[in-house]
Design a protein around this motif. Structure first.
Motif, mmCIF file in Angstrom:
data_model
loop_
_atom_site.group_PDB
_atom_site.id
_atom_site.type_symbol
_atom_site.label_atom_id
_atom_site.label_comp_id
_atom_site.label_asym_id
_atom_site.label_seq_id
_atom_site.Cartn_x
_atom_site.Cartn_y
_atom_site.Cartn_z
ATOM 1 N N SER A 1 -1.443 -3.848 -4.319
ATOM 2 C CA SER A 1 -1.256 -3.467 -5.720
ATOM 3 C C SER A 1 -0.084 -4.231 -6.268
ATOM 4 O O SER A 1 0.160 -3.587 -6.822
ATOM 5 C CB SER A 1 -1.444 -2.314 -6.250
ATOM 6 N N THR A 2 -0.089 -5.087 -5.004
ATOM 7 C CA THR A 2 1.049 -6.002 -5.656
ATOM 8 C C THR A 2 0.505 -7.238 -6.355
ATOM 9 O O THR A 2 -0.583 -7.448 -6.927
ATOM 10 C CB THR A 2 2.123 -6.409 -3.952
ATOM 11 N N HIS A 3 2.182 -7.519 -7.227
ATOM 12 C CA HIS A 3 1.909 -8.684 -8.031
ATOM 13 C C HIS A 3 2.576 -9.953 -6.954
ATOM 14 O O HIS A 3 3.809 -9.773 -6.965
ATOM 15 C CB HIS A 3 2.891 -8.628 -9.157
ATOM 16 N N ALA A 4 1.669 -11.299 -6.681
ATOM 17 C CA ALA A 4 2.410 -12.108 -6.144
ATOM 18 C C ALA A 4 3.758 -12.436 -6.344
ATOM 19 O O ALA A 4 5.011 -12.461 -5.070
ATOM 20 C CB ALA A 4 1.584 -12.820 -5.321
ATOM 21 N N THR B 1 -5.647 6.600 1.072
ATOM 22 C CA THR B 1 -5.046 4.802 0.784
ATOM 23 C C THR B 1 -6.072 4.171 1.403
ATOM 24 O O THR B 1 -5.756 3.889 2.776
ATOM 25 C CB THR B 1 -4.063 4.277 0.553
ATOM 26 N N ILE B 2 -7.412 3.873 1.208
ATOM 27 C CA ILE B 2 -7.964 2.752 1.644
ATOM 28 C C ILE B 2 -7.565 1.162 1.449
ATOM 29 O O ILE B 2 -7.116 0.981 0.630
ATOM 30 C CB ILE B 2 -9.175 2.955 1.237
ATOM 31 N N VAL B 3 -7.767 0.382 2.800
ATOM 32 C CA VAL B 3 -6.634 -0.642 2.347
ATOM 33 C C VAL B 3 -7.533 -2.007 3.078
ATOM 34 O O VAL B 3 -8.263 -3.198 3.151
ATOM 35 C CB VAL B 3 -5.624 -0.704 3.465
ATOM 36 N N ALA C 1 0.890 -1.112 -0.560
ATOM 37 C CA ALA C 1 -0.381 0.313 -0.028
ATOM 38 C C ALA C 1 0.458 1.794 -0.166
ATOM 39 O O ALA C 1 0.510 1.693 -0.552
ATOM 40 C CB ALA C 1 -0.846 0.554 1.734
ATOM 41 N N VAL C 2 2.104 1.268 0.507
ATOM 42 C CA VAL C 2 2.827 2.551 1.146
ATOM 43 C C VAL C 2 3.907 2.545 -0.644
ATOM 44 O O VAL C 2 4.133 3.487 -1.028
ATOM 45 C CB VAL C 2 4.010 1.990 2.168
ATOM 46 N N THR C 3 4.145 0.822 -0.536
ATOM 47 C CA THR C 3 5.264 1.361 -2.390
ATOM 48 C C THR C 3 4.991 1.047 -3.435
ATOM 49 O O THR C 3 5.111 1.686 -4.101
ATOM 50 C CB THR C 3 6.307 0.426 -1.525
ATOM 51 N N SER C 4 4.015 0.235 -3.237
ATOM 52 C CA SER C 4 3.081 -0.208 -5.102
ATOM 53 C C SER C 4 1.615 0.958 -5.523
ATOM 54 O O SER C 4 1.640 1.234 -6.423
ATOM 55 C CB SER C 4 2.665 -1.161 -4.863
ATOM 56 N N SER C 5 0.936 1.353 -4.078
ATOM 57 C CA SER C 5 0.084 2.796 -4.355
ATOM 58 C C SER C 5 0.200 3.793 -4.358
ATOM 59 O O SER C 5 -0.175 4.397 -4.992
ATOM 60 C CB SER C 5 -1.131 1.414 -3.547
ATOM 61 N N ALA C 6 0.590 4.154 -2.984
ATOM 62 C CA ALA C 6 0.788 5.493 -2.331
ATOM 63 C C ALA C 6 1.990 6.144 -3.182
ATOM 64 O O ALA C 6 2.071 7.302 -2.950
ATOM 65 C CB ALA C 6 0.452 5.720 -0.909
#
Ligand code: APR
Ligand code: ZN
Ligand code: ZN
Length: 365
Positions: A311-314, A279-281, A173-178
């Motif tokens: 928003s990561t790719h496993a 950002t809504i998690v 949420a921090v690194t890939s989205s926001a």
């Protein structure tokens, strides 16, 4: 037969019993589950805040060892340790081919069934569904090949399980989205397993102030271990006013909602400042609506965005998160605070309801 925790009815306890698990079919993998985390997302299904087909085996935050593979599986073999991912991808749909495999359309359409629309879990003729195609509240799980990611380093199964959900969801949420920038101010509402990973992510990217917001004093104290620089107890006084005070009246540059409710969503919006990114998690109960000040959004150029699985790719991000753990940059050792057996799962969720800090994990023999 495998021992599993089955949800038959919303609002009732999970039933621990033996159920049948069929062999993996083409493109599927049989995993002996090593550990499964007690995440609030499963609780939402138990409470009926999120709908799901019943009966169902929940459990989506897990890791284990491959025991058998179905026809055509090439990326793993028996004996491999793997993270489980509840966002498998088909590789062919619009979401998958446009870089959003965590939102795979075919996974969404087939829901808690395998990609062919059937289940491997059943009790006689009664089909039992697989939450997230993962269903790791059971000793064994059959999952799609894209629902496993090989573990390439030395990590305990309890910690590995967390890389199945709360770590990518929170850090991502921090690194890939926001995309939090160094030196910025961050407020995190909800400091459970996921929120603590948001806090760790914010610390990793060198946020200047990391304000932990929760309703429990124990949660706030615990959050300081993971990089929170300030705490706000939302049950004392309006958390929006408190966050504004801690940011010189400006509001935070980045805010994160990590509980799942309309009120905390609105609070996350209100405590963000000019150009703030909200950002809504957390996953609010189905139908929840949050009232947002529409004028303020324009005048202060705020951005509000949801993120799923951080928003990561496993297959790309889980190995990176493991490397970060191995390099001492993610404190998963302190995050796991309690171990349970599968028989104790209802007690484990009771502990979550009672406000125990950190993450509880089910360990399998
Ligand atoms: N304000 C601030 N914090 C709150 C509030 C509130 N009004 N109500 C509850 N909390 C705190 C709880 O005290 C707890 O510390 O939110 C935290 C939630 O943590 P967990 O129960 O461990 O939940 P977690 O597994 O972290 O999931 C959080 O993310 O992925 C989603 O579905 C998941 O919606 C859930 C959210
Ligand atoms: Zn989860
Ligand atoms: Zn897809």
């Amino acid at each position: 037969m495998v021992k599993a925790a089955v949800l038959y009815e919303v609002g009732s306890q999970l039933v621990i019993e033996d159920v049948e698990l069929d062999d993996p079919q083409a493109g599927e993998v049989l995993v002996k589950v090593g550990a499964a985390g007690i995440c609030r997302s499963d609780r939402h299904f138990m409470h009926g805040d999120a709908p799901i087909a019943l009966p169902v085996v929940l459990g989506h935050e897990g890791a284990g060892t491959v025991e058998a593979v179905g026809p055509g599986v090439t990326s793993v073999k028996p004996g491999d340790q793997v993270f489980l991912s509840f966002v498998p991808s088909c590789g062919r749909c619009k979401s998958c081919i446009t870089g959003n495999s965590h939102l795979c359309d075919n996974h969404g359409a087939t829901g808690p069934n395998m990609y062919d629309g059937t289940t491997r879990l059943h009790k006689g003729d009664q089909r039992i569904h697989h939450m997230g195609k993962t269903a790791c509240f059971a000793e064994h799980a059959v999952v799609p090949e894209t629902g496993v990611v090989p573990i390439h380093g030395n990590i305990g199964m309890d910690k590995a399980a967390l890389i199945g959900c709360c770590v990518p969801t929170g850090v991502g949420a921090v690194t890939s989205s926001a995309n939090v920038q160094p030196g910025s101010t961050v407020a995190v509402i909800g400091c459970g397993g996921v929120g603590l990973n948001v806090i760790m992510g914010a610390a990793l990217v060198n946020a200047s102030k990391i304000i932990a917001v929760d309703i429990g004093e124990a949660q706030l104290e615990f959050a300081m271990k993971f990089g929170a620089t300030h705490t706000v107890n939302a049950s004392d006084r309006d958390p929006v006013a408190q966050v504004r005070e801690l940011t010189d009246g400006k509001g935070a540059d980045y805010t994160f909602e990590v509980f799942g409710s309309a009120d905390t969503t609105k609070a996350a919006y209100d405590m963000a400042g000019k150009k703030g990114v909200v950002t809504i998690v957390g996953i609010a109960p189905v139908g929840a609506e949050a009232g947002i000040n529409a004028v303020d959004m324009v005048r202060n150029e705020k951005t509000m965005r949801g993120t799923y699985y951080g928003s990561t790719h496993a297959s790309v991000d889980m190995p990176k998160l493991l490397d970060m753990y191995l390099a001492g940059k993610l404190n998963l050792d302190d995050l796991v605070v309690r171990h349970y057996s599968l028989d104790q799962i209802n007690e484990a969720y009771g502990d979550m309801d009672n406000g125990e800090v950190g993450r509880g994990v089910i360990m399998y023999a």
